[in-house]
Each structure stands twice: as structure tokens, then as C-alpha cells.
Write an enzyme that holds these catalytic residues in place. Structure first.
Site, PDB file in Angstrom:
ATOM      1  N   LYS A  98      -0.731  -8.133  10.149  1.00  0.00           N
ATOM      2  CA  LYS A  98      -0.854  -6.684  10.136  1.00  0.00           C
ATOM      3  C   LYS A  98      -2.334  -6.245  10.112  1.00  0.00           C
ATOM      4  CE  LYS A  98       3.667  -5.935   7.995  1.00  0.00           C
ATOM      5  NZ  LYS A  98       4.435  -5.257   6.921  1.00  0.00           N
ATOM      6  N   TYR A 136      10.437  -0.651  14.090  1.00  0.00           N
ATOM      7  CA  TYR A 136      10.959  -0.517  12.726  1.00  0.00           C
ATOM      8  C   TYR A 136      12.112   0.478  12.634  1.00  0.00           C
ATOM      9  CZ  TYR A 136       6.949  -3.173  10.951  1.00  0.00           C
ATOM     10  OH  TYR A 136       6.032  -4.154  10.692  1.00  0.00           O
ATOM     11  N   PHE A 144       9.797   5.083   3.016  1.00  0.00           N
ATOM     12  CA  PHE A 144       8.496   4.514   3.354  1.00  0.00           C
ATOM     13  C   PHE A 144       8.253   4.439   4.866  1.00  0.00           C
ATOM     14  CE2 PHE A 144      11.470   0.900   2.891  1.00  0.00           C
ATOM     15  CZ  PHE A 144      11.346   0.306   4.145  1.00  0.00           C
ATOM     16  N   ARG A 172       9.153 -16.989   6.212  1.00  0.00           N
ATOM     17  CA  ARG A 172       9.368 -15.992   5.169  1.00  0.00           C
ATOM     18  C   ARG A 172       9.005 -16.558   3.795  1.00  0.00           C
ATOM     19  NH1 ARG A 172      11.820 -11.282   6.245  1.00  0.00           N
ATOM     20  NH2 ARG A 172      12.781 -11.097   4.192  1.00  0.00           N
ATOM     21  N   THR A 178       8.377  -9.123  -0.145  1.00  0.00           N
ATOM     22  CA  THR A 178       7.857  -7.974   0.591  1.00  0.00           C
ATOM     23  C   THR A 178       6.779  -7.232  -0.190  1.00  0.00           C
ATOM     24  OG1 THR A 178       9.991  -7.691   1.696  1.00  0.00           O
ATOM     25  CG2 THR A 178       8.486  -5.815   1.717  1.00  0.00           C
ATOM     26  N   ARG A 192       1.267 -13.021   1.111  1.00  0.00           N
ATOM     27  CA  ARG A 192       1.271 -11.642   0.603  1.00  0.00           C
ATOM     28  C   ARG A 192       0.650 -11.569  -0.786  1.00  0.00           C
ATOM     29  NH1 ARG A 192       7.319 -10.254   2.954  1.00  0.00           N
ATOM     30  NH2 ARG A 192       6.640  -9.236   4.889  1.00  0.00           N
ATOM     31  N   ASN A 202       1.064  -5.280   3.232  1.00  0.00           N
ATOM     32  CA  ASN A 202       1.447  -6.580   2.670  1.00  0.00           C
ATOM     33  C   ASN A 202       1.139  -7.745   3.607  1.00  0.00           C
ATOM     34  OD1 ASN A 202       3.398  -6.033   4.566  1.00  0.00           O
ATOM     35  ND2 ASN A 202       5.147  -6.304   3.197  1.00  0.00           N
ATOM     36  N   HIS A 205       4.295  -9.804   8.600  1.00  0.00           N
ATOM     37  CA  HIS A 205       5.714  -9.529   8.850  1.00  0.00           C
ATOM     38  C   HIS A 205       6.386 -10.825   9.269  1.00  0.00           C
ATOM     39  CE1 HIS A 205       9.367  -7.720  10.628  1.00  0.00           C
ATOM     40  NE2 HIS A 205       9.189  -8.611  11.588  1.00  0.00           N
ATOM     41  N   GLU A 216      12.934  -9.124  18.089  1.00  0.00           N
ATOM     42  CA  GLU A 216      11.533  -8.813  17.836  1.00  0.00           C
ATOM     43  C   GLU A 216      10.599  -9.579  18.768  1.00  0.00           C
ATOM     44  OE1 GLU A 216      12.172  -7.762  13.085  1.00  0.00           O
ATOM     45  OE2 GLU A 216      11.103  -9.580  13.661  1.00  0.00           O
TER      46      GLU A 216
END
Length: 379
Positions: A98, A136, A144, A172, A178, A192, A202, A205, A216
Site C-alpha cells: 500500500k 473494495y 471505513f 495472510r 488487519t 503489519r 496497514n 493487502h 483480484e
């Protein structure tokens, strides 16, 4: 694995005929032998031949290999045994670095290699507001959502397609919970926890399922024009130069180290994207070396032998960017580089004159042309 045979459907675009040709690609891991059968006329196209440059881990849906000058793309499994054996073993996931972590990008690429997550595709983009909303959309009713869309559009991001056993869960687990605060208490070594700020900022993704990963990945790497999907290329075209990380360097898992050294040397990476060359495109790109460099044909073959990653670079010295980077890359022959300029990229990461880590722009006037070739023309 003695006696096992894996079968795939592969496609090759015949540029002379202007058609896509399809073959059954049979791979025998015992001795890395390959056999190909033309699907249309059901005739043997390539007799069983040992191909030491091809390994079983090169063969997965979506990958490409170069075989005798032909860029073959794996599109389907051809039998139940292959599908059962390989689809269960390997899966893909979508990762995003990100905006808040892009300055750590070289380190993250090194971590991927260390963790055994293979990069199948990569590109840097800037999301438009509509693209972020589309990506998203499952969160559109959540409080959010607007904050998340605003954050994801404030600067470049890097999207990556990763391959590994249980890739979805492995990635993950690596990035952690998250909310970055939860990550720091529950998984302090996660990405994160180390680099994130809160639940929105964070760092990374990761797809939450194989189904999500497919959707995705298609969003970022599917066929069609990226700009029409709201994905803008952030490459800088003024006072720039090109670094092309070659296939040998990619197979050695050195992309992160090369990127790290480039940034530490004072260069900015404004854009990065993976490419697979076919023979005609490689010949076009290397045309300036035809008749000048004795190894021209071998250079073309090497460029076609696997995935390359192009980087658009700028430097604080501006107009001297091409010369600065060429000096940093070092002599074409890594052996000479190791003797004369041991701190250069080719001295550190090159194998021989053909597998010499990276290509760089040679002439100052060609910096913008080469960057435009990858980040405009080939788009």
C-alpha cells in the site's frame, strides 16, 4: 517421481501467421524431457527432448516458458492426474504493497523471496477513485470505506501475483491481523506489526480466499487496457533511465536485492512491471546491438528465457541519470566488473556476459525512449 508425466495445454502466438497455436505440452520430471503435440492436427510437433532449462516449478497455469524461440503460455491442465497433483500443491494469491509502505518495497521483495513466495507478476500503479471503489466494493457499506478509498488513491501501490503452496494463507499469516495494533500484540513479527499504523494504513493487502485471489489478480493483471480500468502507470519520463532485470537474476530470487541497491545508490524507482519477451519483441528491443555485438543472437535468447522486470528510474542528478546508472551497473562482463568495479550490480549479481544481471540504457538520448517503450508502448 520416476515415470510421472505432467500434461498442460499451452498457447503460442505465431506473429507471422497472426494466429494463436495450441499444443499439448508433456513434461517428464525424471530427466526434464518435453514433448509437444499440435492440438489442431493431432501430430507430434516436438519429439521427446531433454530441456534442462525447464523445471516442473516453471509449469503452472498462467506461467510462460521460452522453448526454441517460442514463448509458450500455460493455460490449462490437460489431464486429471496433472490437475489433481499440481492444483492442490500450488495456488496463487494477490498481494498489495500500500502507499504507506512503498518506501520499504525493496525489503518486502526480499522477504517474499526468503519466505518462498514466487512472484508471478508485478506492477506499480496509481488507482483512480473509481478503480479503488471497484476493488473494495465488498466493503462499500462499511464505515471505513471512504477513508480506505482515499488512502489507496493517495500514491503509487505495488500489486503482485504470488505463487506457493497454500499461498493465500501463507501470505495472510506473513502480513498479520488487519488492525496494525492487533498485529503488534498478536503477531509482532508480521509485516503489519512492523510497518502498519492502524486498521486502514496497514501496509499490505492479501486475498482472503482462492476465489478472491482469482478476482483480484484479474483486476490488476487481466487482459485489456489498464488505463481504462483506472490503473495509471506512475513512470517518470523526464530525465530518466531504464533498468531491466534479466531472467537469470529473477530465477535467482534477486529482484529485491537489486532494487535495494538501486535505491541505496540514490535512484528513485518510479515504476516497475514484469514482462515476458517473445523473440520478435526481444529482437526489436535489442535491435541497436544487431551487427555490433557478437553475442546478439544469444542476448535475444537470454531475454526470452523467462520473466523480466522493467524499472523506470530517476536520479537527483537529473540529466545525468543515464550515465550515473550505467556506471553503477558496471561493465558488461561480470568477471571484468568483479576485478575492476566490485561494488557494481553486475559484479555482485551477474553470472556471465549473457546472464549479467541487468540491462541498462547506454546512451543519454535513449533514456526516455527505453522507459517509454516499456511503460507506454508495451502497455
Amino acid at each position: 517421481m520416476e515415470g510421472e508425466r505432467y500434461a498442460f495445454l499451452v498457447e503460442w502466438y505465431d506473429s507471422l501467421a497472426g494466429i494463436v497455436r495450441r499444443y499439448n505440452f508433456l513434461f517428464y520430471p525424471k530427466d526434464s524431457s518435453v514433448e509437444m503435440i499440435d492440438v489442431k492436427n493431432k501430430r507430434i510437433f516436438l519429439k521427446c527432448t531433454k530441456e534442462e532449462s525447464i523445471r516442473l516449478d516453471h509449469c503452472y497455469i498462467g506461467s510462460s516458458v521460452n522453448l526454441h524461440g517460442r514463448q509458450l503460455k500455460f493455460v490449462e491442465y490437460s489431464d486429471t492426474f496433472t490437475k489433481t497433483k499440481l492444483s492442490m500443491a500450488k495456488e496463487k494469491t494477490l498481494a498489495i504493497f500500500k502507499p504507506d509502505i512503498m518506501e520499504k518495497m525493496p525489503l518486502l521483495l526480499e522477504i517474499l523471496c526468503t519466505e518462498g513466495l514466487q512472484i508471478c507478476d508485478v506492477k506499480t500503479v496509481v488507482l483512480s477513485k473509481s478503480a479503488a471503489e471497484e476493488f473494495y466494493r465488498e466493503h462499500c457499506a462499511k464505515p471505513f470505506f471512504r477513508t480506505l478509498v482515499s488512502f489507496m488513491t493517495e500514491g503509487p501501490i505495488m500489486a503482485l501475483s504470488l505463487l506457493a503452496d497454500n499461498a493465500v494463507s501463507r501470505w495472510r499469516e506473513l502480513i498479520g491481523p488487519t488492525n496494525s495494533a492487533d498485529a503488534r500484540s498478536q503477531a509482532p513479527d508480521s509485516l503489519r506489526a512492523r510497518f502498519g499504523t492502524d486498521q486502514t494504513r496497514n501496509a499490505c493487502h492479501g486475498s482472503d480466499s482462492v476465489v478472491s485471489a482469482e478476482r483480484e489478480t484479474e483486476f490488476f493483471f487481466g487482459a485489456g487496457n489498464s488505463s481504462s480500468r483506472g490503473l495509471q502507470v506512475p513512470a517518470e519520463f523526464d530525465n530518466c533511465t531504464l533498468c531491466l532485470v534479466k531472467p537469470y537474476t529473477m530465477t535467482q530470487g534477486l529482484l529485491g536485492r537489486v532494487a535495494r541497491d538501486i535505491v541505496q545508490a540514490g535512484f528513485d524507482i518510479s515504476a516497475m512491471q514484469m514482462y515476458h519477451f517473445d523473440k520478435s519483441t526481444a529482437e526489436e528491443f535489442l535491435e541497436v546491438y544487431r551487427g555490433v555485438v557478437a553475442e546478439y543472437s544469444e542476448m535475444v535468447s537470454e531475454l526470452c528465457s523467462g520473466a523480466c522486470v522493467a524499472m523506470a528510474l530517476t536520479h537527483q542528478h537529473g540529466s545525468a541519470c543515464v550515465e550515473q546508472f550505467r556506471q553503477f551497473v558496471g561493465p558488461a562482463d561480470p568477471e571484468i566488473a568483479r576485478h575492476l568495479r566490485p561494488s557494481t550490480l553486475r559484479a555482485k549479481y551477474g553470472h556471465n556476459k549473457l546472464k549479467n544481471a541487468v540491462h541498462c540504457t547506454d546512451l543519454a538520448d535513449d533514456g526516455m525512449l527505453e522507459v517509454e517503450y516499456f511503460f507506454k508502448i508495451l502497455q
